[in-house]
Write a protein that holds these residues in place. Sequence first.
Motif, short mmCIF file in Angstrom:
data_model
loop_
_atom_site.label_atom_id
_atom_site.label_comp_id
_atom_site.label_asym_id
_atom_site.label_seq_id
_atom_site.Cartn_x
_atom_site.Cartn_y
_atom_site.Cartn_z
N LYS A 3 0.83 -1.21 0.00
CA LYS A 3 0.00 0.00 0.00
C LYS A 3 0.86 1.26 0.00
CE LYS A 3 -4.11 -1.99 2.18
NZ LYS A 3 -5.01 -1.98 3.36
N ILE A 4 1.99 1.21 0.71
CA ILE A 4 2.92 2.35 0.72
C ILE A 4 3.45 2.60 -0.69
CG2 ILE A 4 5.21 3.11 1.45
CD1 ILE A 4 3.24 3.50 3.65
N GLU A 5 3.83 1.52 -1.37
CA GLU A 5 4.37 1.66 -2.72
C GLU A 5 3.30 2.16 -3.69
OE1 GLU A 5 7.10 -0.78 -5.98
OE2 GLU A 5 6.24 -1.85 -4.26
N GLU A 6 2.08 1.66 -3.56
CA GLU A 6 0.98 2.13 -4.41
C GLU A 6 0.74 3.62 -4.21
OE1 GLU A 6 -2.41 -0.26 -3.58
OE2 GLU A 6 -1.54 -2.10 -4.40
N ARG A 7 0.78 4.04 -2.95
CA ARG A 7 0.58 5.46 -2.64
C ARG A 7 1.68 6.31 -3.28
NH1 ARG A 7 -1.98 9.93 -2.51
NH2 ARG A 7 -1.21 11.46 -1.01
N ILE A 43 1.49 9.27 -6.27
CA ILE A 43 2.06 10.61 -6.10
C ILE A 43 2.96 10.95 -7.28
CG2 ILE A 43 3.68 11.99 -4.73
CD1 ILE A 43 2.63 10.46 -2.25
N ILE A 44 3.79 10.00 -7.69
CA ILE A 44 4.71 10.22 -8.81
C ILE A 44 3.93 10.46 -10.11
CG2 ILE A 44 6.38 9.10 -10.33
CD1 ILE A 44 7.68 10.14 -7.86
N ASP A 45 2.94 9.63 -10.36
CA ASP A 45 2.15 9.77 -11.59
C ASP A 45 1.45 11.13 -11.65
OD1 ASP A 45 2.91 7.27 -12.43
OD2 ASP A 45 1.09 6.26 -11.71
N GLN A 46 0.87 11.54 -10.54
CA GLN A 46 0.19 12.83 -10.51
C GLN A 46 1.19 13.98 -10.68
OE1 GLN A 46 -1.76 12.55 -6.67
NE2 GLN A 46 -3.63 11.69 -7.54
N SER A 47 2.37 13.82 -10.11
CA SER A 47 3.40 14.87 -10.21
C SER A 47 3.92 14.99 -11.63
CB SER A 47 4.55 14.56 -9.25
OG SER A 47 4.09 14.50 -7.91
N LYS A 48 4.05 13.88 -12.32
CA LYS A 48 4.52 13.92 -13.70
C LYS A 48 3.52 14.67 -14.59
CE LYS A 48 6.09 9.91 -15.25
NZ LYS A 48 6.18 8.43 -15.39
N GLN A 100 9.15 15.26 -2.64
CA GLN A 100 10.17 14.72 -1.76
C GLN A 100 9.69 14.68 -0.31
OE1 GLN A 100 13.78 17.05 -1.01
NE2 GLN A 100 14.99 15.19 -1.36
N SER A 101 8.97 15.71 0.11
CA SER A 101 8.43 15.74 1.47
C SER A 101 7.45 14.59 1.70
CB SER A 101 7.74 17.08 1.74
OG SER A 101 8.67 18.15 1.72
N GLN A 102 6.62 14.33 0.69
CA GLN A 102 5.67 13.22 0.79
C GLN A 102 6.40 11.88 0.83
OE1 GLN A 102 1.81 13.73 -1.56
NE2 GLN A 102 3.06 15.29 -2.54
N LEU A 103 7.46 11.77 0.04
CA LEU A 103 8.25 10.54 0.04
C LEU A 103 8.87 10.31 1.41
CD1 LEU A 103 9.92 8.17 -1.06
CD2 LEU A 103 11.54 9.84 -1.99
N LEU A 104 9.48 11.35 1.98
CA LEU A 104 10.12 11.21 3.30
C LEU A 104 9.09 10.84 4.36
CD1 LEU A 104 12.60 14.24 3.19
CD2 LEU A 104 13.12 11.81 2.87
N SER A 105 7.87 11.35 4.21
CA SER A 105 6.80 11.01 5.14
C SER A 105 6.46 9.52 5.05
CB SER A 105 5.56 11.85 4.85
OG SER A 105 4.50 11.50 5.70
N LEU A 106 6.39 9.00 3.82
CA LEU A 106 6.12 7.57 3.62
C LEU A 106 7.26 6.72 4.17
CD1 LEU A 106 4.63 7.56 0.00
CD2 LEU A 106 3.39 7.22 2.15
N MET A 107 8.50 7.16 3.97
CA MET A 107 9.65 6.42 4.48
C MET A 107 9.66 6.39 6.01
SD MET A 107 12.56 7.70 1.75
CE MET A 107 13.92 6.83 2.54
N ARG A 108 9.30 7.51 6.63
CA ARG A 108 9.21 7.55 8.09
C ARG A 108 8.12 6.60 8.59
NH1 ARG A 108 10.19 13.13 7.35
NH2 ARG A 108 7.96 13.56 7.33
N THR A 138 15.05 6.05 -5.20
CA THR A 138 15.69 5.98 -6.51
C THR A 138 14.73 6.44 -7.61
OG1 THR A 138 17.10 4.12 -5.81
CG2 THR A 138 16.80 4.44 -8.18
N LYS A 139 13.48 6.04 -7.50
CA LYS A 139 12.48 6.46 -8.49
C LYS A 139 12.27 7.96 -8.43
CE LYS A 139 7.95 5.22 -10.34
NZ LYS A 139 6.82 4.26 -10.26
N TYR A 140 12.27 8.51 -7.21
CA TYR A 140 12.13 9.96 -7.06
C TYR A 140 13.30 10.67 -7.74
CZ TYR A 140 12.52 14.61 -5.14
OH TYR A 140 12.67 15.96 -5.03
#
Length: 284
Positions: free
Chosen positions: A17-21, A25-30, A55-63, A126-128
């Motif tokens: 679910k984290i990866e799907e989220r 985010i990436i698709d919408q950002s592109k 990046q902030s959203q990514l760091l939030s998911l990683m945390r 890496t994807k980011y």
Amino acid sequence: MESKEELVKKWDTFLSKIEERFDLIIDQSKEGTQMLIDQITYDSVSIINAWNGVQSQLLSLMRKTDDTWANKMEQSFEAIDYAKYEDEDENYDENENYDEYEDDATDKERMEQYNKYHDLNHKMLTKYKFESNRAFANAARKIQENVMAHIDLNKIHNCKQCGDIMDITIYSFMAKNVKCRSCGTVNSYEPDDRILAIEHNCVIHLANEHVIDLTIKEANLEHELLKLDRWVTDEKTKMDQIQNDLNKNKVEYINKYYDFIVELVPDKEAFYNRKRVHRLEQIK
């Protein structure tokens, strides 16, 4: 208490679910990035700000993966281990070999689950890097296109004293003093601000795109290195080899990066080569 199988299934579902989220985010950002690129002129601040938000959203998911492992999964695995050994104490048999429990399967499985979330964090980061790099490079090409549409490369600069044509390259990134060939008067030349925008808003991003394969390779090597233990003989040997590969990759990256920049900004070759030497000296 949940079994290991149930625990692993729940963990896999959470990570999925984290990866799907993140992918959403990436698709919408592109999609949003392309609309922003269509609107920019001579700087990419809006693009950079947008991807800083990603990046902030990514760091939030990683945390979130870090916290879930530390506060839930790891404790659950420890509880399974504790219950197992508590039961063994109650049924202790002096004839049984308990040494095998030093390499208990649960510990191995726990490390496998631990690596799952580290692998996912690395994959997302890496994807980011790749997608943000491409967004900045696309913006750079748009800025460069806009600049060149408004710069007259055939513009003639005349000597302020005698009016003769000055030997000045319009596509120049540095202010300079130019001596008139006819009367000897020294004329000051300032490059167009839009040309300077190419160096600061385009060249660096295009250089990053030029070495993105080496950037990703470096990240992969560093990730692999972090998963090994120097106190284990076989892994120490592997770590030394990876570190050697990592250093070679860094040297190749630095040289390829600055070669690209110097080709686009020949006026500042000495400046960028000094930066190249400094970075190469930092590699251990």
